[in-house]
Write an enzyme that holds these catalytic residues in place. Structure first.
Site, PDB file in Angstrom:
ATOM      1  N   PHE A 259      -4.875  -1.302  -0.250  1.00 19.11           N
ATOM      2  CA  PHE A 259      -5.091   0.047   0.272  1.00 19.11           C
ATOM      3  C   PHE A 259      -5.518   0.892  -0.924  1.00 19.11           C
ATOM      4  O   PHE A 259      -4.886   0.844  -1.985  1.00 19.11           O
ATOM      5  CB  PHE A 259      -3.797   0.592   0.885  1.00 19.11           C
ATOM      6  CG  PHE A 259      -3.976   1.928   1.534  1.00 19.11           C
ATOM      7  CD1 PHE A 259      -4.566   2.026   2.791  1.00 19.11           C
ATOM      8  CD2 PHE A 259      -3.573   3.088   0.905  1.00 19.11           C
ATOM      9  CE1 PHE A 259      -4.748   3.270   3.403  1.00 19.11           C
ATOM     10  CE2 PHE A 259      -3.748   4.336   1.512  1.00 19.11           C
ATOM     11  CZ  PHE A 259      -4.336   4.420   2.756  1.00 19.11           C
TER      12      PHE A 259
ATOM     13  N   ASP B 240       4.054  -3.453  -3.219  1.00 21.00           N
ATOM     14  CA  ASP B 240       3.941  -2.360  -2.245  1.00 21.00           C
ATOM     15  C   ASP B 240       4.342  -2.922  -0.885  1.00 21.00           C
ATOM     16  O   ASP B 240       3.685  -3.834  -0.365  1.00 21.00           O
ATOM     17  CB  ASP B 240       2.496  -1.846  -2.238  1.00 21.00           C
ATOM     18  CG  ASP B 240       2.285  -0.712  -1.241  1.00 21.00           C
ATOM     19  OD1 ASP B 240       3.046  -0.638  -0.245  1.00 21.00           O
ATOM     20  OD2 ASP B 240       1.348   0.077  -1.438  1.00 21.00           O
TER      21      ASP B 240
ATOM     22  N   TYR C 297       7.136   5.880   7.034  1.00 21.57           N
ATOM     23  CA  TYR C 297       6.665   6.428   8.316  1.00 21.57           C
ATOM     24  C   TYR C 297       6.011   5.386   9.212  1.00 21.57           C
ATOM     25  O   TYR C 297       5.508   5.738  10.267  1.00 21.57           O
ATOM     26  CB  TYR C 297       5.734   7.626   8.100  1.00 21.57           C
ATOM     27  CG  TYR C 297       4.659   7.467   7.057  1.00 21.57           C
ATOM     28  CD1 TYR C 297       3.522   6.716   7.304  1.00 21.57           C
ATOM     29  CD2 TYR C 297       4.779   8.076   5.815  1.00 21.57           C
ATOM     30  CE1 TYR C 297       2.538   6.581   6.345  1.00 21.57           C
ATOM     31  CE2 TYR C 297       3.803   7.953   4.849  1.00 21.57           C
ATOM     32  CZ  TYR C 297       2.676   7.208   5.118  1.00 21.57           C
ATOM     33  OH  TYR C 297       1.705   7.072   4.167  1.00 21.57           O
ATOM     34  N   LYS C 298       6.009   4.150   8.781  1.00 18.63           N
ATOM     35  CA  LYS C 298       5.444   3.088   9.621  1.00 18.63           C
ATOM     36  C   LYS C 298       6.588   2.411  10.391  1.00 18.63           C
ATOM     37  O   LYS C 298       7.125   2.982  11.333  1.00 18.63           O
ATOM     38  CB  LYS C 298       4.655   2.114   8.751  1.00 18.63           C
ATOM     39  CG  LYS C 298       3.484   2.779   8.007  1.00 18.63           C
ATOM     40  CD  LYS C 298       2.722   1.755   7.173  1.00 18.63           C
ATOM     41  CE  LYS C 298       1.708   2.421   6.248  1.00 18.63           C
ATOM     42  NZ  LYS C 298       0.591   3.059   6.953  1.00 18.63           N
TER      43      LYS C 298
ATOM     44  N   ARG D 193      -7.326  -2.612  14.750  1.00 19.31           N
ATOM     45  CA  ARG D 193      -6.026  -2.971  14.187  1.00 19.31           C
ATOM     46  C   ARG D 193      -4.932  -2.668  15.213  1.00 19.31           C
ATOM     47  O   ARG D 193      -4.850  -1.551  15.728  1.00 19.31           O
ATOM     48  CB  ARG D 193      -5.822  -2.162  12.907  1.00 19.31           C
ATOM     49  CG  ARG D 193      -4.780  -2.702  11.983  1.00 19.31           C
ATOM     50  CD  ARG D 193      -4.748  -1.904  10.698  1.00 19.31           C
ATOM     51  NE  ARG D 193      -4.189  -0.579  10.888  1.00 19.31           N
ATOM     52  CZ  ARG D 193      -3.612   0.162   9.929  1.00 19.31           C
ATOM     53  NH1 ARG D 193      -3.558  -0.324   8.682  1.00 19.31           N
ATOM     54  NH2 ARG D 193      -3.136   1.344  10.172  1.00 19.31           N
TER      55      ARG D 193
END
Lengths: 423, 423
Positions: free
Chosen positions: A137, A206, A231-232, A395
């Site tokens: 990312f 990560d 937040y995922k 996704r």
């Protein structure tokens, strides 16, 4: 009855069976959901039912009534390390090694700089290279580039598969993603960490796309430093604070590039010279963002109320056991989705970028097709919420806490209809 | 009637007159307050009445119902710069120069490193010194030390008064506080900024203790970079995000040490190489912390609904005018407090560290006495909420939006009684 209709009936029946046997199914009611199939929990987790009430209490009573007293009386001051300890069992960490605060980007900077400084302490400037996942990312790459620039190191992007060959006695630190945000590929954290250590370098992981979806085993595999967002799969809310893991034995050597006052050993003594606190607290920076942090704390309740609770050790054990159940369901969901897609979608219309091997799969399925941007818009309009990743990826994230097998069958069916309509 | 009782009756009457004439008095009802006298708004501002309802809407509807769509549809993505523009008129900045996010500490790091890089661009490594306010709130000093270490500069702590003499062609950047957190002394921002520019260096100002309490005039005085928190006089809530100001003409040269993905010119293109966005957005780092940020946005309403509103330019003008009224009331409050303290407290029992000259006073009064820690505990127990700063300072902050002259008289009276009781 057409062949496809028969197939659909069969898969829908199978979904019902799987849902009936799902030991996590009772958790769905802990989230605010509607008729849509929400497969974007890997971008923003759904709202836990417990959050609004807790947040109202934080605002009205803790801020509005107690005001400044809440820093002590409501436990605001110690929230970063307390909530870190709530996340710890989900990523296989004993207490006292995780602190919550700042964004993932800022924590990447802290971790990579600190890793380089640890390597420097041992080998001087000889270890002049930082390896970074070339498929990462972007923010991780940007922050690693800045860390390299500010520590006088060279940044070398390599794919995770190339890491073992790229390691040398010049390597100071390696920054890798546990799960690739685009393809959903799960990288070999134990094997790569061991290889990095073999080369005498430091491993920074990560966990944004793995924490809360699968066991990580930070302590077990000897990871040095790790970061992740909340937040995922942890459902902390939009932009909720990230976290930093520093392995216990490395904490005395953690030399932060962002030595804010809340990481001082005596923050209220207001010393002009910096003396870092021991333990995870050393990873803190500025004043903790209380509203978002306490929303996150409440969002984590779902991991602790599952089968009763008990003392702190028991609760941590339980959360650790639950992540195993979550992983099993995650694989069953993505298996089932791939099976439904294979059954419903004409061969060749989409290509799965997600590995079929369980050992290489995170908790999402990424499908490639040329018109992915348009297809995702149509899917969303029909209540199947995934996301589009530039330039050609659909996704679909599977959060085992609230996604059902029926959702999964429906998503694949709507996808097939949409692809047919757009074809 | 004793002399003191007569004096008290006179001052209480005077307080009533001043409150009756106060053009800001109608704003008090916009905050959740109780019977206590809250003089700690310079540490944590009181809860604005509008915040809980807005936050419930953000949580239930924007997060719970719209979920991921809110990044676009609810304006989450652009919140950092939008809220920056709401703060701008309060600190004398035109739109497009302030971005909200991260903590003050993190923003100090960005600003000081960026300032050093600007100086380096012009003069190479010749400018090898960073000056920092030796009396600063510690985090600024710690972060400046880290910035110096990571840019290969030397950090030199000096008092603000010593700055003009300490400036030279070796100075790269100077980090100063607009108002001293301990004494409440207001430093000469226009004069010091001009001196710093005269020496060819860059001025970074920390506005934590001035923004929202007095006019700052960032654009007017040509300040280069500034940072500040939002949970004091801006009432954003515990640990609400801080902000960064980069003067418009310097923005193209702002080279961030924390180049997170949200500061990229095309963040969703997911480019592996970093290309910074133009404008204030360049100061962003990671995913914005939405719950805290939108609570802050609503808290800022008080500056815009005062006398009607109008278009955006009119609203900014109005907010800028209101800060002038706030400053006038702030000085009247602190004058009146000092007068009441002088009247009620026996001479020599406390010593004011706060300058008597208006040009040198922020919005707080700091009183020194040996038993300050004990005295503040007693004051708080009697409903007069200030705070204690190690080792011997009683600190009383005056937020003109909700502190009255009657509060002020009462605080001084209770202080005198407490000092007498403890003496």
């Amino acid at each position: 009855m057409s062949e496809l209709t028969a197939l659909s009936a069969e898969l829908a029946a199978r979904a019902s069976e799987l849902d009936a046997a799902d030991e996590l199914s009772c958790l769905r009611t802990r989230f605010v959901l509607d008729d849509a199939v929400y497969l974007d929990g890997n971008s923003l987790g759904a709202l836990p039912v417990s959050v609004p009430g807790r947040l109202a209490d934080v605002v009205y009573r803790e801020w509005g009534e107690l005001r400044i007293r809440s820093w002590d009386e409501s436990g605001w001051w110690t929230a970063p390390e307390r909530i870190g300890d709530r996340i710890a069992p989900l990523v296989g960490a004993a207490p006292g090694q995780i602190v919550v605060g700042d964004s993932t980007s800022v924590n990447v900077f802290k971790a990579v700089v600190a890793a380089v400084r640890m390597a420097e302490e041992e080998g001087g400037g000889r270890r002049d290279e930082i390896l970074v996942d070339a498929t990462t990312f972007p923010t991780d790459g940007y922050m690693a580039e800045s860390a390299a620039r500010m520590t006088g190191r060279t940044l070398r992007p390599v794919t995770p598969a190339e890491v073992p060959a790229a390691l040398s006695d010049r390597t100071a630190a390696v920054l890798l993603n546990h799960v690739d945000y685009r393809t959903g590929r799960l990288h070999d954290l134990p094997g790569l960490t061991a290889a990095i250590h073999e080369a005498g370098a430091y491993a920074v992981w990560d966990l944004c796309h793995s924490a809360g979806a699968l066991p990580v085993g930070l302590d077990e595999h000897g990871v040095d430093l790790a970061v992740g967002c909340t937040y995922k799969y942890l459902n902390g809310g939009p932009g909720s604070p990230a976290y930093l893991y520093v392995r216990r034995d490395l904490q005395p050597r953690f030399d932060s590039p962002l030595p804010g006052w809340t990481s001082h050993t005596a923050p209220f003594a207001m010393h002009p010279s910096y003396e870092p606190a021991p333990g995870a607290v050393r990873g803190r920076v500025g004043t903790p963002d209380i509203l978002s942090m306490l929303a996150l704390e409440t969002a984590l309740d779902v991991w602790y109320g599952w089968s009763g609770g008990g003392d702190a050790g028991g609760a941590a054990h339980e959360a650790g056991a639950m992540i195993e159940s979550v992983r099993a369901k995650s694989l069953a969901l993505t298996d089932f989705f791939l099976r439904c897609v294979a059954a419903y979608v004409p061969k060749g219309r989409v290509e799965s970028l997600t590995p079929t091997a369980h050992a290489e799969r995170g908790s999402q399925v990424a499908l490639r097709c040329d018109d992915a941007g348009d297809i995702m818009k149509r899917l969303i309009a029909q209540g199947v919420i995934g996301d589009f990743r530039h330039p050609d990826v659909l996704r679909f994230g599977f959060t085992p806490l609230y996604v059902t097998f029926a959702d999964t069958e429906r998503a694949a069916r709507v996808l097939a209809e949409t692809l047919e309509g757009a074809g």
